[in-house]
Scaffold this motif. Structure first.
Motif, mmCIF file in Angstrom:
data_model
loop_
_atom_site.group_PDB
_atom_site.id
_atom_site.type_symbol
_atom_site.label_atom_id
_atom_site.label_comp_id
_atom_site.label_asym_id
_atom_site.label_seq_id
_atom_site.Cartn_x
_atom_site.Cartn_y
_atom_site.Cartn_z
ATOM 1 N N PHE A 20 1.978 5.499 -13.551
ATOM 2 C CA PHE A 20 1.500 6.867 -13.321
ATOM 3 C C PHE A 20 1.056 7.041 -11.875
ATOM 4 C CE2 PHE A 20 -2.378 9.255 -12.572
ATOM 5 C CZ PHE A 20 -1.959 10.533 -12.854
ATOM 6 N N PHE A 21 0.335 6.037 -11.380
ATOM 7 C CA PHE A 21 -0.235 6.124 -10.038
ATOM 8 C C PHE A 21 0.866 6.197 -8.974
ATOM 9 C CE2 PHE A 21 -3.381 4.229 -6.816
ATOM 10 C CZ PHE A 21 -4.099 5.403 -6.720
ATOM 11 N N ASN A 23 3.093 8.207 -8.820
ATOM 12 C CA ASN A 23 3.281 9.608 -8.450
ATOM 13 C C ASN A 23 2.543 9.933 -7.162
ATOM 14 O OD1 ASN A 23 4.751 11.339 -10.591
ATOM 15 N ND2 ASN A 23 3.501 9.910 -11.768
ATOM 16 N N LEU A 24 1.364 9.354 -7.004
ATOM 17 C CA LEU A 24 0.647 9.559 -5.753
ATOM 18 C C LEU A 24 1.380 8.870 -4.616
ATOM 19 C CD1 LEU A 24 -1.671 10.447 -3.988
ATOM 20 C CD2 LEU A 24 -2.994 8.485 -4.794
ATOM 21 N N GLY A 27 4.224 10.980 -3.658
ATOM 22 C CA GLY A 27 3.734 12.187 -2.991
ATOM 23 C C GLY A 27 3.359 11.932 -1.539
ATOM 24 N N LEU A 28 2.747 10.776 -1.299
ATOM 25 C CA LEU A 28 2.305 10.483 0.063
ATOM 26 C C LEU A 28 3.453 10.030 0.953
ATOM 27 C CD1 LEU A 28 -1.133 8.800 -0.685
ATOM 28 C CD2 LEU A 28 -0.728 11.004 0.418
ATOM 29 N N ILE A 43 3.619 18.268 -1.704
ATOM 30 C CA ILE A 43 2.609 17.666 -2.580
ATOM 31 C C ILE A 43 2.429 18.499 -3.847
ATOM 32 C CG2 ILE A 43 1.491 16.417 -0.710
ATOM 33 C CD1 ILE A 43 -0.647 18.364 -0.513
ATOM 34 N N ASN A 46 5.198 17.190 -6.047
ATOM 35 C CA ASN A 46 4.922 15.863 -6.578
ATOM 36 C C ASN A 46 3.728 15.840 -7.522
ATOM 37 O OD1 ASN A 46 6.724 15.275 -4.235
ATOM 38 N ND2 ASN A 46 6.362 13.196 -4.914
ATOM 39 N N PHE A 47 2.832 16.791 -7.355
ATOM 40 C CA PHE A 47 1.698 16.822 -8.286
ATOM 41 C C PHE A 47 2.118 17.416 -9.622
ATOM 42 C CE2 PHE A 47 -2.318 18.391 -10.082
ATOM 43 C CZ PHE A 47 -3.080 17.241 -9.980
ATOM 44 N N ILE A 223 0.734 2.053 -2.352
ATOM 45 C CA ILE A 223 0.471 2.481 -3.725
ATOM 46 C C ILE A 223 1.718 2.261 -4.585
ATOM 47 C CG2 ILE A 223 0.025 4.522 -5.147
ATOM 48 C CD1 ILE A 223 -1.938 5.451 -2.976
#
Ligand SMILES: Nc1ncnc2c1ncn2[C@@H]1O[C@H](COP(=O)(O)OP(=O)(O)O)[C@@H](O)[C@H]1O
Ligand SMILES: Nc1ncnc2c1ncn2[C@@H]1O[C@H](COP(=O)(O)OP(=O)(O)O)[C@@H](O)[C@H]1O
Ligand SMILES: Nc1ncnc2c1ncn2[C@@H]1O[C@H](COP(=O)(O)OP(=O)(O)O)[C@@H](O)[C@H]1O
Lengths: 433, 112, 433, 433, 112, 112
Positions: A20-21, A23-24, A27-28, A43, A46-47, A223
């Motif tokens: 899940f993480f 996704n961050l 996004g970054l 963002i 991606n969010f 990440i």
């Protein structure tokens, strides 16, 4: 016994959280590699994509992927996880309609969560490649369709007991199921959208459009690397100590080798150790090891990662030559990396490492059989995902439109699509167009 | 000498720079500014509240040239910066009394 | 039994992932504390250093550290984890060449992953102290040598059954093994490099060179704090419920106390609660408790953390006086904090907390024996690491050079070393030189 | 048996670490939603608040909350975790003074760490609402008092065996205990402080004061979402596979639904899919499901999340109308979201999902009893926390002052309070006042 | 009055400010600009593609002074800003008609 | 034509813009600058070391107007930007020789 279930569940859930993480991470990396005037848009995509994927996969995706059915798709328990299921019972004790995933002894909800995180990843990959020019609404619609229908059908072929699995195609954690699928869907989108204004000069040569925030990109890359410790070892879906330890190490060493190989290649070809390439190289190594992480030795993992790292650098440069505009390198990382990783199973797999699975690959004396099955899978998935995605993108283009206006693209999508700016307190400038 | 200042759309900077180079300008200075004029700003939204941004991003260019070159520079800028849409900007001309090149101490047109 | 192994493995792997994640924390703290023109360089260093460390520790570091050998270094199973090993067997059941770490019942790969994450940390610490002036290639070479040879030998002395362990020196999670080692290596580099241009004014007084991104620094600090929940409790290498719960709490309370003590000290001395000091203080508290986290009470942990927080503030200011230029405070945090933490075991350890280990420290009636052993370890490691590192840095200086040109330093290393900029869309300014 | 304890402990500690990590999430969302000139102040507040909370909860908060006492507060083992306790013994085997939390079979330190992370969250919520105008010192004092006294007493009422628990009030993971408590304390602070200069125009209408960094806000939101996977499923305080899997899914689906509902609502009302609302909506969904995550079905979770998402959008706009200035939307997210989530238990709970707990809610035929108890709890906690907090804020105002000078507010709190700037290398501008 | 504008290397700002202070200048205004001239920019690389950055960062200084001070100011800037390397920058001088101090309404040289 | 330049406190920009609009100014250009003058900077602290920031953030406004409007513009700025505290800034006036509107090629006062 019960404790085994509890431990497996904790492991699968923690691994799912790490995925899940990611996704961050995406996004970054993706927003960092794009311009500041499009940051809010990227963002936002991606969010929201995880939210969209959650609904899509819950409503019908899960059923299509894991429901009992035929070689092509699931047919039972299609909607809203609604089929019979007595998980965590396994083997003969299992009775329900999701038998393809009844081998893991965790509750249905744990299976769903972990698989949902994977499904969302496929959609997130698309986000980066189509960035800086796609309409927000159109992206949301495509993502929904991808996760509701396209991804689960491919997933069924390989992880849902479908025809590719039958043929002896192996993809442990999804070089093909997740990464190539995302990349083929992205490629179709990129072709339908066309390149960003200013990407190719009047002379036809690719121009660099530098990303606005390398700190974001680096943060995202770490990440993602962390997330892969859920992605790959978590795909055991059981806390098997030998397997998960082995996979953590193959995964990490491949990433390390990918980063170093890409850095060296860029340094050699471009004269400087380009950070964007280092990052793409690490991700390429991770994608490359994903299919084989459980089947190859640590030494092989290092070689696979290193080759993937080189491929990614050359791939990014090749796509520029071909006038295919992918702002973040997703096609190289997930597409080329995913294909190579899938084929690498056919080369580097060793019976001794995961007995009773792949058997030996070509380089370990296993002959061409495994490699052939892998190649077939690569082709079949590529053709299917690319074809269907192309049709979907064209349908979206014909109905709601897919690309923002030229004026909006020049001003930035943040104002046009969202009425927001990402960094209103800072004086900004434009490097390119 | 003359100082010519132009306020242009940011993405025209490269074209203007090349046009100036073509007419023989050896150096110029540019910077980001915010413009207010006929071209309206836009409305933004932030967590539910709307607000108007009156200023639009512009690029300002300054170039000091010999009197003889001034007209050509003006024209070059106008041509390169024109898109025909509102907000293309302005060119202003001023007198410049003196110029010095810091590195060498050269003065006047030689300093440019 | 098997389940115990599985649970221990899950714990060790999750802890290792957290320690891995510290690389991001260091990358963000260090780049946040430096100028924007050097950001690409710093984050490149911090990204690639884990990759370099992975290869170095795999190729020979692990063997030197944990291979059976003599009191000074490992001699068996030196290369590529290639020695005999029947982990997860423990005690008498163990047969293999890595007996120094056969006390934990997890698979060899889990041991390797966890220890690799530690080894990489030592190299990352160096990165910050030498920032804003070091050549990229030279840093890579030094990092390789540090992780391949220097760190593992020190590690062998203390955790590999070497002479310091024999003498009764205790360092539970690495105040000395990891943090001081990194700091001594960094100090040698800092001295060889000299201060950044502009750090010391014409009057000889230290000038502030403010970091470019306090958001990055804060983010990195929280990630490090989180990572320490892998670093310290993970060093049990077993899911021992009492021990890991205790260590989580001592670790966190020491960080809290360090942050508060540093904030108060800075407020008192400087007149303002300087955020950089608050962050350094928290990290100082964490480094300080690392050696003793399993041996001291929660109350002692708070005291240790608070003292470390004060030391860090004074230490940063002292180094400025001494004209030693460390852009991120690594020497104070990891060096002074590491030394104090190691000595603190000799003061605050309590037999009752980890029976059969340290015995009681000086303040709990145990006399000077333990403190003496700790002090000896501090000196021995300091002398060895500093000496060898100095030689390595000087050798690198003599061959490939160690510092970028003055012109490049003024313009920023991002353009010079990487041809990249971190934030090309933003108008930037220079605060100092 | 022992293994069960070990597994539960690992689970609780990992969950606690995730909740700890939420501090970073809050720090990034809150600073991202504020102006660059106040960034150092906000991230300092969010960094130091966990440290302050650690000391406050250790010194007396834990005892007040979980110590044996009466229906209103704990009276035994008040100070520094100093009471008798033979955890991990449970049930009849337990002997000690913290019986209210003796149902979970993990060591005392694991209980403390997990509960500490919760306590700190309440204080962090306050930080955002009072941002951009509060004195640093005053915030620290209030946070200490909140975590030392206010939060634990409320916690005692509900989780410490107090009078609300007796009445049949259910709040699984803290919609009321943590989120509403934080929000009521924040509301009192917001009213005492008054709005930021420039927030309300001469015409009395709310003006937007755009946040300086949407990348920070998005990063923080994902970290919070991740953290909630510790917050909610961790509140089982045991690795119960069915429960934790169920709760992970209800939690995540509610967040997804909240994000989508808020996006759609904003798009409809404002004409654009405002990213700030998407983020607030996801957080609203998470707060909304917190009370009921273990008691409602996945379908209900989606509905709860969606309603919360709509409430948050309307709530933010309503507060603007009421001239209540909350820079980050904390009152809407944690206050309105928390109240709604608590009441939602009374509507959506199902006996079948967590047998022997809530019984059925109104919509599942359980009548008004549960809903009534929930409503009573909402009112009681609101009145108590708001009243006491108001008194505390007024006392702080009268003694040390609570708001910075007008001049300092205009220049930014970073210079005034800390003597630092967050981004000194960037040329900055001011959007508003 | 005269307005003197100088384009200098950014890290010379402090030295120039001090030199101006020394000759009696009480106030000045500075800002970041991008310069194009003899000093070439550099090539950057970004994910495999090269591109040229023609503009180099410069600092621009503006100071309005009494006619009598103009020459001294020019010289002070030239001296403090010179490194001898290409790209040291320029000093330009213009006429200034009027000056007002906003706070007091003072006009002319008194406003400076 | 006249060019009027003003250096003001950043948060006065909106007020000044509105005052100028009121006297009939149709366009203007603004940008962030750093000012050095009687208003002192402040001391900052960074990880234990103090340093002085001499420059304070200011906003600079430029507006070119017909000669007839110049005095009114000057006054409008002075009035709108005044807070009475040190550092309120300055207004400077210069001659402007020529103006062109890029979009249309209009010249002189018509271009404004
Ligand atoms: N009188 C003026 N003085 C200074 N700058 C001006 C003036 N009028 C316009 N500008 C600048 O020129 C830009 C373009 O002007 P605008 O009126 O929007 O369109 P156009 O150039 O097409 O007439 C403005 O954004 C502003 O920066
Ligand atoms: N004609 C000009 N008008 C305005 N600015 C100029 C002009 N020529 C040069 N500049 C500015 O001066 C800077 C330095 O000039 P350059 O030609 O690079 O070196 P030098 O000052 O040594 O001659 C340039 O970067 C540019 O900002
Ligand atoms: N001689 C000057 N030339 C150019 N700008 C000046 C001059 N003197 C002052 N300024 C600008 O005006 C601003 C305000 O001046 P200052 O002396 O601080 O206060 P006041 O305007 O109240 O006299 C300065 O920050 C600077 O930007």
């Amino acid at each position: 016994m019960d404790l085994q279930i509890a431990l497996d569940t904790v492991w699968v859930l923690v691994a799912g959280m790490l995925v899940f993480f990611m996704n961050l991470g995406f996004g970054l990396v993706e927003s960092g590699f794009a311009r500041s005037k499009n940051t809010v848009n990227i963002i936002s995509k991606n969010f929201v994509v995880f939210a969209v994927a959650s609904i899509a996969f819950f409503v019908v995706g899960w059923g299509l992927m894991f429901g009992d059915g035929n070689g092509l798709l699931g047919l039972k328990g299609l909607f809203m996880l609604g089929g019979a299921d007595n998980s965590p019972a396994v083997g003969d004790a299992y009775s329900g309609v999701y038998s393809a995933i009844s081998w893991t002894g965790v509750p249905l909800m744990a299976k769903f969560f972990f698989q949902l995180a994977f499904a969302a990843t496929a959609a997130t990959i698309v986000s980066g490649a189509v960035a800086e020019r796609i309409k927000y609404g159109s992206f949301i619609v495509f993502s929904f369709l991808l996760v509701a229908f396209v991804y689960p059908v491919i997933g069924h072929w390989i992880w849902g007991g479908g025809w590719l699995a039958e043929l002896g195609f192996w993809d442990f954690a999804g070089s093909t199921v997740v990464h190539s699928t995302g990349a083929w869907a992205a490629l179709a989108g990129v072709l339908v959208l066309g390149p960003r204004i200013g990407k190719f000069g009047k002379d036809g040569r690719a121009r660099a459009i530098p990303g606005h925030n390398m700190t974001s990109a680096m943060t995202g890359a770490f990440i993602l690397w962390l997330g892969w410790f859920g992605f790959n070892p978590g795909s055991t879906m059981a806390a098997d100590p030998g397997a998960i330890s082995h996979i953590v190490v193959t995964t990490s060493m491949a990433a390390a080798a990918g980063a170093l190989a890409a850095t060296a290649t860029a340094w050699k070809i471009l004269g400087k150790p380009d950070l964007g390439m280092t990052i793409n190289g690490a991700l390429g190594g991770l994608v490359g090891i994903t299919a084989g992480c459980a089947f190859v030795s640590v030494g092989s993992a290092i070689i696979i990662g290193a080759i993937a790292g080189v491929i990614i650098v050359l791939g990014v440069m090749l796509l520029d030559r071909l006038k295919i505009d992918d702002p973040v390198g997703a096609l190289a990382v997930h597409g080329m990396g995913g294909i190579f990783g899938t084929l690498a199973v056919g080369l580097f797999a060793q019976e001794a490492i995961a007995p009773g699975t792949t058997g030996d690959g070509l380089l370990f004396g296993g002959g061409l059989g495994l490699l052939g099955a892998q190649a077939l899978g690569v082709l079949a998935v590529g053709a299917a995902v690319f074809g269907v995605s192309l049709a979907l993108w064209l349908a979206i283009k014909a109905t709601m439109g897919v690309r923002v206006s030229e004026e909006e693209e020049l001003e930035g999508l943040d104002i046009g699509e969202h009425g927001n700016r990402a960094y209103p307190d800072f004086v900004q400038t434009e490097t390119v167009a | 000498m003359k100082k010519i200042e132009a306020i242009i759309k940011p993405h025209k900077l490269d074209d203007v720079k090349e046009a100036l180079h073509a007419v023989g300008v050896a150096g110029l200075t540019a910077y980001e500014v915010k413009g207010f004029g006929r071209q309206k700003g836009h409305t933004e939204i932030y967590r539910g509240a709307e607000y108007t941004v009156d200023f639009v991003p512009k690029m300002k260019i300054e170039v000091v040239v010999d009197d003889a070159l001034a007209a050509a520079v003006e024209d070059a800028i106008v041509e390169a910066a024109r898109s025909g849409k509102i907000g293309d900007g302005k060119v202003f001309t001023y007198d410049c009394d003196a110029a010095v090149r810091i590195r060498t101490g050269e003065r006047g047109p030689d300093a440019l």
